[in-house]
Design a protein around this motif. Structure first.
Motif, PDB file in Angstrom:
ATOM      1  N   LEU A   1       0.830  -1.200   0.000  1.00 15.41           N
ATOM      2  CA  LEU A   1       0.000   0.000   0.000  1.00 15.41           C
ATOM      3  C   LEU A   1       0.868   1.254   0.000  1.00 15.41           C
ATOM      4  N   LEU A   2       1.921   1.264   0.802  1.00 18.77           N
ATOM      5  CA  LEU A   2       2.835   2.407   0.816  1.00 18.77           C
ATOM      6  C   LEU A   2       3.509   2.587  -0.542  1.00 18.77           C
ATOM      7  N   ASP A   3       3.917   1.495  -1.160  1.00 17.65           N
ATOM      8  CA  ASP A   3       4.529   1.573  -2.494  1.00 17.65           C
ATOM      9  C   ASP A   3       3.555   2.164  -3.503  1.00 17.65           C
ATOM     10  N   GLU A   4       2.271   1.752  -3.438  1.00 12.53           N
ATOM     11  CA  GLU A   4       1.254   2.296  -4.342  1.00 12.53           C
ATOM     12  C   GLU A   4       1.079   3.792  -4.136  1.00 12.53           C
ATOM     13  N   ARG A   5       1.037   4.204  -2.885  1.00 10.43           N
ATOM     14  CA  ARG A   5       0.834   5.629  -2.588  1.00 10.43           C
ATOM     15  C   ARG A   5       2.034   6.469  -3.009  1.00 10.43           C
ATOM     16  N   ILE A   6       3.231   5.949  -2.820  1.00  9.53           N
ATOM     17  CA  ILE A   6       4.430   6.667  -3.268  1.00  9.53           C
ATOM     18  C   ILE A   6       4.431   6.780  -4.786  1.00  9.53           C
ATOM     19  N   ALA A   7       4.065   5.710  -5.473  1.00 12.67           N
ATOM     20  CA  ALA A   7       4.011   5.736  -6.937  1.00 12.67           C
ATOM     21  C   ALA A   7       2.960   6.744  -7.417  1.00 12.67           C
ATOM     22  N   ALA A   8       1.819   6.786  -6.754  1.00 12.69           N
ATOM     23  CA  ALA A   8       0.766   7.737  -7.127  1.00 12.69           C
ATOM     24  C   ALA A   8       1.254   9.169  -6.921  1.00 12.69           C
ATOM     25  N   TYR A   9       1.965   9.406  -5.843  1.00 12.81           N
ATOM     26  CA  TYR A   9       2.521  10.746  -5.606  1.00 12.81           C
ATOM     27  C   TYR A   9       3.531  11.106  -6.689  1.00 12.81           C
ATOM     28  N   ARG A  10       4.391  10.177  -7.040  1.00 13.89           N
ATOM     29  CA  ARG A  10       5.406  10.471  -8.060  1.00 13.89           C
ATOM     30  C   ARG A  10       4.766  10.739  -9.420  1.00 13.89           C
ATOM     31  N   ASP A  11       3.653  10.050  -9.705  1.00 13.68           N
ATOM     32  CA  ASP A  11       2.949  10.262 -10.975  1.00 13.68           C
ATOM     33  C   ASP A  11       2.236  11.609 -11.022  1.00 13.68           C
ATOM     34  N   ARG A  12       1.681  12.037  -9.872  1.00 10.96           N
ATOM     35  CA  ARG A  12       0.888  13.268  -9.845  1.00 10.96           C
ATOM     36  C   ARG A  12       1.139  14.056  -8.565  1.00 10.96           C
ATOM     37  N   PRO A  13       2.350  14.592  -8.378  1.00 11.95           N
ATOM     38  CA  PRO A  13       2.656  15.323  -7.142  1.00 11.95           C
ATOM     39  C   PRO A  13       1.775  16.560  -6.944  1.00 11.95           C
ATOM     40  N   GLN A  14       1.245  17.094  -8.038  1.00 11.31           N
ATOM     41  CA  GLN A  14       0.391  18.277  -7.934  1.00 11.31           C
ATOM     42  C   GLN A  14      -0.936  17.978  -7.236  1.00 11.31           C
ATOM     43  N   ASP A  15      -1.297  16.715  -7.101  1.00 15.75           N
ATOM     44  CA  ASP A  15      -2.545  16.339  -6.432  1.00 15.75           C
ATOM     45  C   ASP A  15      -2.427  16.302  -4.911  1.00 15.75           C
ATOM     46  N   VAL A  16      -1.222  16.457  -4.398  1.00 17.00           N
ATOM     47  CA  VAL A  16      -0.996  16.374  -2.956  1.00 17.00           C
ATOM     48  C   VAL A  16      -1.214  17.749  -2.331  1.00 17.00           C
ATOM     49  N   LEU A  17      -1.921  17.777  -1.197  1.00 19.75           N
ATOM     50  CA  LEU A  17      -2.150  19.022  -0.474  1.00 19.75           C
ATOM     51  C   LEU A  17      -1.098  19.187   0.610  1.00 19.75           C
ATOM     52  N   THR A  18      -0.732  20.433   0.870  1.00 18.54           N
ATOM     53  CA  THR A  18       0.180  20.717   1.974  1.00 18.54           C
ATOM     54  C   THR A  18      -0.606  20.650   3.285  1.00 18.54           C
ATOM     55  N   THR A  19       0.122  20.597   4.383  1.00 22.50           N
ATOM     56  CA  THR A  19      -0.517  20.612   5.700  1.00 22.50           C
ATOM     57  C   THR A  19      -1.349  21.880   5.864  1.00 22.50           C
ATOM     58  N   GLU A  20      -0.814  22.992   5.379  1.00 22.41           N
ATOM     59  CA  GLU A  20      -1.529  24.260   5.486  1.00 22.41           C
ATOM     60  C   GLU A  20      -2.843  24.228   4.702  1.00 22.41           C
ATOM     61  N   GLN A  21      -2.816  23.617   3.510  1.00 26.86           N
ATOM     62  CA  GLN A  21      -4.035  23.515   2.700  1.00 26.86           C
ATOM     63  C   GLN A  21      -5.079  22.638   3.385  1.00 26.86           C
ATOM     64  N   VAL A  22      -4.657  21.533   3.951  1.00 25.63           N
ATOM     65  CA  VAL A  22      -5.589  20.646   4.656  1.00 25.63           C
ATOM     66  C   VAL A  22      -6.190  21.375   5.851  1.00 25.63           C
ATOM     67  N   THR A  23      -5.342  22.064   6.613  1.00 24.87           N
ATOM     68  CA  THR A  23      -5.819  22.816   7.773  1.00 24.87           C
ATOM     69  C   THR A  23      -6.830  23.874   7.351  1.00 24.87           C
ATOM     70  N   GLU A  24      -6.533  24.597   6.290  1.00 26.19           N
ATOM     71  CA  GLU A  24      -7.445  25.629   5.796  1.00 26.19           C
ATOM     72  C   GLU A  24      -8.760  25.016   5.318  1.00 26.19           C
ATOM     73  N   ASN A  25      -8.698  23.912   4.611  1.00 22.77           N
ATOM     74  CA  ASN A  25      -9.921  23.231   4.158  1.00 22.77           C
ATOM     75  C   ASN A  25     -10.779  22.789   5.342  1.00 22.77           C
ATOM     76  N   LEU A  26     -10.131  22.262   6.378  1.00 15.42           N
ATOM     77  CA  LEU A  26     -10.868  21.844   7.570  1.00 15.42           C
ATOM     78  C   LEU A  26     -11.494  23.033   8.294  1.00 15.42           C
ATOM     79  N   ARG A  27     -10.764  24.159   8.337  1.00 15.94           N
ATOM     80  CA  ARG A  27     -11.299  25.361   8.966  1.00 15.94           C
ATOM     81  C   ARG A  27     -12.550  25.841   8.227  1.00 15.94           C
ATOM     82  N   HIS A  28     -12.492  25.854   6.888  1.00 15.37           N
ATOM     83  CA  HIS A  28     -13.657  26.260   6.095  1.00 15.37           C
ATOM     84  C   HIS A  28     -14.833  25.306   6.308  1.00 15.37           C
ATOM     85  N   LEU A  29     -14.553  24.022   6.354  1.00 16.59           N
ATOM     86  CA  LEU A  29     -15.607  23.040   6.577  1.00 16.59           C
ATOM     87  C   LEU A  29     -16.247  23.251   7.945  1.00 16.59           C
TER      88      LEU A  29
END
Length: 77
Positions: free
Chosen positions: A40-68
């Protein structure tokens, strides 16, 4: 910090060293990860390497949670 107040007196560097030591000891106690978890970790690392732009930063996640949270509070009123 409330449980072990002496930690507050440590410098940032000392806190990071302590955190590393605690992590190493705890992970050694748990033992090796299963082959399923490794796959599972290998799959997730491969997915990140294929599309790093899809990953959110900690700040983005925090902001999304605040808005929610704000939307949910407004909805409850």
């Amino acid at each position: 910090m409330e449980t072990i107040p002496a930690i507050q007196a440590l410098s940032v560097e000392e806190k990071l060293l302590l955190a590393g030591e605690i992590w190493r000891e705890a992970s050694a106690a748990v033992g090796p990860i299963s082959s399923e978890t490794a796959a599972l970790l290998d799959e997730r690392i491969a997915a990140y390497r294929d599309r790093p732009q899809d990953v959110l930063t900690t700040e983005q996640v925090t902001e999304n949670l605040r808005h929610l949270k704000e939307r949910l509070v407004v909805r409850q009123k």
